[in-house]
Scaffold this motif. Structure first.
Motif, PDB file in Angstrom:
ATOM      1  N   TYR A 132      40.200 -11.569   5.012  1.00 38.15           N
ATOM      2  CA  TYR A 132      40.721 -10.239   5.349  1.00 38.15           C
ATOM      3  C   TYR A 132      42.198 -10.318   5.754  1.00 38.15           C
ATOM      4  CZ  TYR A 132      41.078 -11.077  10.375  1.00 38.15           C
ATOM      5  OH  TYR A 132      41.477 -11.554  11.603  1.00 38.15           O
ATOM      6  N   TYR A 133      42.576 -11.434   6.341  1.00 38.03           N
ATOM      7  CA  TYR A 133      43.960 -11.598   6.805  1.00 38.03           C
ATOM      8  C   TYR A 133      44.955 -11.464   5.656  1.00 38.03           C
ATOM      9  CZ  TYR A 133      48.089 -13.980   8.680  1.00 38.03           C
ATOM     10  OH  TYR A 133      49.371 -14.312   9.057  1.00 38.03           O
ATOM     11  N   ARG A 135      44.613  -9.649   2.969  1.00 39.02           N
ATOM     12  CA  ARG A 135      44.742  -8.233   2.603  1.00 39.02           C
ATOM     13  C   ARG A 135      45.634  -7.493   3.604  1.00 39.02           C
ATOM     14  NH1 ARG A 135      39.251  -9.179   0.925  1.00 39.02           N
ATOM     15  NH2 ARG A 135      38.371  -8.461   2.898  1.00 39.02           N
ATOM     16  N   ILE A 136      45.540  -7.871   4.867  1.00 35.44           N
ATOM     17  CA  ILE A 136      46.443  -7.292   5.867  1.00 35.44           C
ATOM     18  C   ILE A 136      47.889  -7.671   5.558  1.00 35.44           C
ATOM     19  CG2 ILE A 136      47.174  -7.468   8.281  1.00 35.44           C
ATOM     20  CD1 ILE A 136      44.285  -7.515   9.099  1.00 35.44           C
ATOM     21  N   VAL A 139      49.859  -5.551   3.062  1.00 37.05           N
ATOM     22  CA  VAL A 139      50.414  -4.324   3.640  1.00 37.05           C
ATOM     23  C   VAL A 139      51.572  -4.661   4.592  1.00 37.05           C
ATOM     24  CG1 VAL A 139      49.897  -2.300   5.064  1.00 37.05           C
ATOM     25  CG2 VAL A 139      48.209  -3.137   3.418  1.00 37.05           C
ATOM     26  N   THR A 195      43.153  -1.872  12.392  1.00 36.45           N
ATOM     27  CA  THR A 195      43.585  -3.268  12.504  1.00 36.45           C
ATOM     28  C   THR A 195      44.856  -3.543  11.705  1.00 36.45           C
ATOM     29  OG1 THR A 195      41.302  -3.982  12.852  1.00 36.45           O
ATOM     30  CG2 THR A 195      42.881  -5.662  12.147  1.00 36.45           C
ATOM     31  N   THR A 196      44.932  -3.015  10.492  1.00 38.75           N
ATOM     32  CA  THR A 196      46.084  -3.307   9.629  1.00 38.75           C
ATOM     33  C   THR A 196      47.373  -2.775  10.228  1.00 38.75           C
ATOM     34  OG1 THR A 196      44.712  -3.304   7.645  1.00 38.75           O
ATOM     35  CG2 THR A 196      47.072  -2.950   7.337  1.00 38.75           C
ATOM     36  N   TYR A 197      47.356  -1.555  10.726  1.00 43.20           N
ATOM     37  CA  TYR A 197      48.600  -0.973  11.232  1.00 43.20           C
ATOM     38  C   TYR A 197      48.914  -1.452  12.639  1.00 43.20           C
ATOM     39  CZ  TYR A 197      48.375   1.440   6.909  1.00 43.20           C
ATOM     40  OH  TYR A 197      48.322   1.675   5.565  1.00 43.20           O
TER      41      TYR A 197
END
Length: 347
Positions: A132-133, A135-136, A139, A195-197
């Protein structure tokens, strides 16, 4: 991942990245011991080792902000997308496919039907969880030009205002929202950042602490200790209250991990490591991306061989398992970094 030569390496960032990758391994090595009875010695061992390491991903994000946001560092869109984004995307696709193949091989014969099912799972983003990291980061890198424009023109007080707003909506609001079922005051569901933002804020915080370091190392130490006490203590309280592990306070967008990452990054900025520690940290820092990508394969392999953190006291088994996975992943990096295309795009 900076692409800079050894002579330009930042010793503080190397220390942070080296520590962060060790924390990642401790988190994942601890997960098996959470199957111990709630409140048992083994369960508390998992909580302590895992809880103390929860600043791992925030620390990596802060390093990226410190490396890429300074406006004096050249970063064109062509370089951003032609090098960094391509590398992240290539690594994500390769390692997601590799982990899916390993998963299929561990579960039975790999035939055409199994491969087709694996492809469908990958298209639904059902891949190895820790990826997942990446994919973050896709962005995160996409917002770098905006962040660089911001720090170029913002005064210190304006940065502090933005960071205060981020802490309110990206850290404090997620800490409260959903974690206090009987709280007298509710957080509007539209307010907390996901989490992403929240990751973007950690990047800005890394830049800020690089541009304006903590004046006293003791402040960093106290922040870390406060975050550790909160993370472990409140997680234990919430878990015992509901009768099962409650992981809400272990997330990087909550108060405890934020304080630990803030404190450790600030503390590293005040350190003056000796030559040996600098060299060791620089080497592990360079290997950290490969270690992050590959270590779960070794942890899965340990389980298949019957080596679990529950085989003997988790207090010792967890760090030993993390050290073994680190050693195996580091040796793999030593091999893969000698293959040009692999070195440039997959590790």
């Amino acid at each position: 991942m900076s692409g800079r030569g050894p002579e330009a390496r930042d010793a503080a960032l190397d220390l942070v990245k080296a520590g962060a990758i060790v924390f990642v391994l401790l988190i994942h090595a601890s997960s098996g011991a959470f199957w111990e009875p709630l409140g048992s010695s083994g369960w508390y061992a998992a909580l302590l080792w895992s809880g103390l390491a929860r600043g791992a991903v925030p620390l990596f994000l802060m390093c990226s902000g410190a490396l890429f946001l300074p406006p004096e560092r050249p970063l064109t869109l062509r370089r951003l997308y032609g090098r960094y984004q391509v590398r992240i995307l290539a690594a994500l696709i390769f390692w997601a496919c590799l982990y899916k193949l390993l998963e299929l091989a561990r579960s039975g014969p790999v035939d055409g039907r199994a491969l087709l099912a694996g492809v469908r799972q990958l298209l639904r983003l059902e891949d190895e969880g820790h990826l997942y990291y990446l994919r973050i980061m896709l962005v995160f890198y996409a917002f770098l030009p905006v962040g660089r424009l911001l720090v170029r023109h913002a005064a210190r007080r304006q940065l502090e205002y933005l960071l205060a707003l981020w802490i309110l909506l990206g850290i404090l609001a997620p800490t409260v929202a959903g974690n206090w079922p009987n709280a007298p005051v509710a957080v509007p569901p539209q307010w907390p950042l996901n989490t992403t933002y929240t990751a973007l804020g950690y990047g800005l915080l890394g830049y800020y602490l690089t541009a304006y370091p903590l004046r006293r190392p003791a402040v960093g130490l106290l922040l870390f200790l406060a975050g550790a006490l909160w993370t472990v203590g409140v997680t234990a309280w919430a878990s015992l209250r509901q009768g099962a592990l409650y992981s809400g306070f272990l997330e990087g967008k909550t108060l405890g991990p934020f304080l630990m990452a803030f404190g450790l990054f600030g503390l590293a900025r005040c350190c003056r490591p000796g030559p040996r520690l600098r060299r060791a940290a620089a080497t592990l820092s360079r290997a950290s991306f490969c270690v992050y990508l590959s270590h779960m394969a070794f942890l899965h392999g340990f389980l298949d061989l019957g080596w679990t953190v529950r085989a003997f006291t988790p207090w010792a088994a967890i760090p030993l398992t993390a050290a073994a996975a680190l050693g195996c992943s580091f040796l793999l990096w030593q091999v893969l970094r000698r293959i040009p295309v692999v070195r440039s795009y997959l590790i």
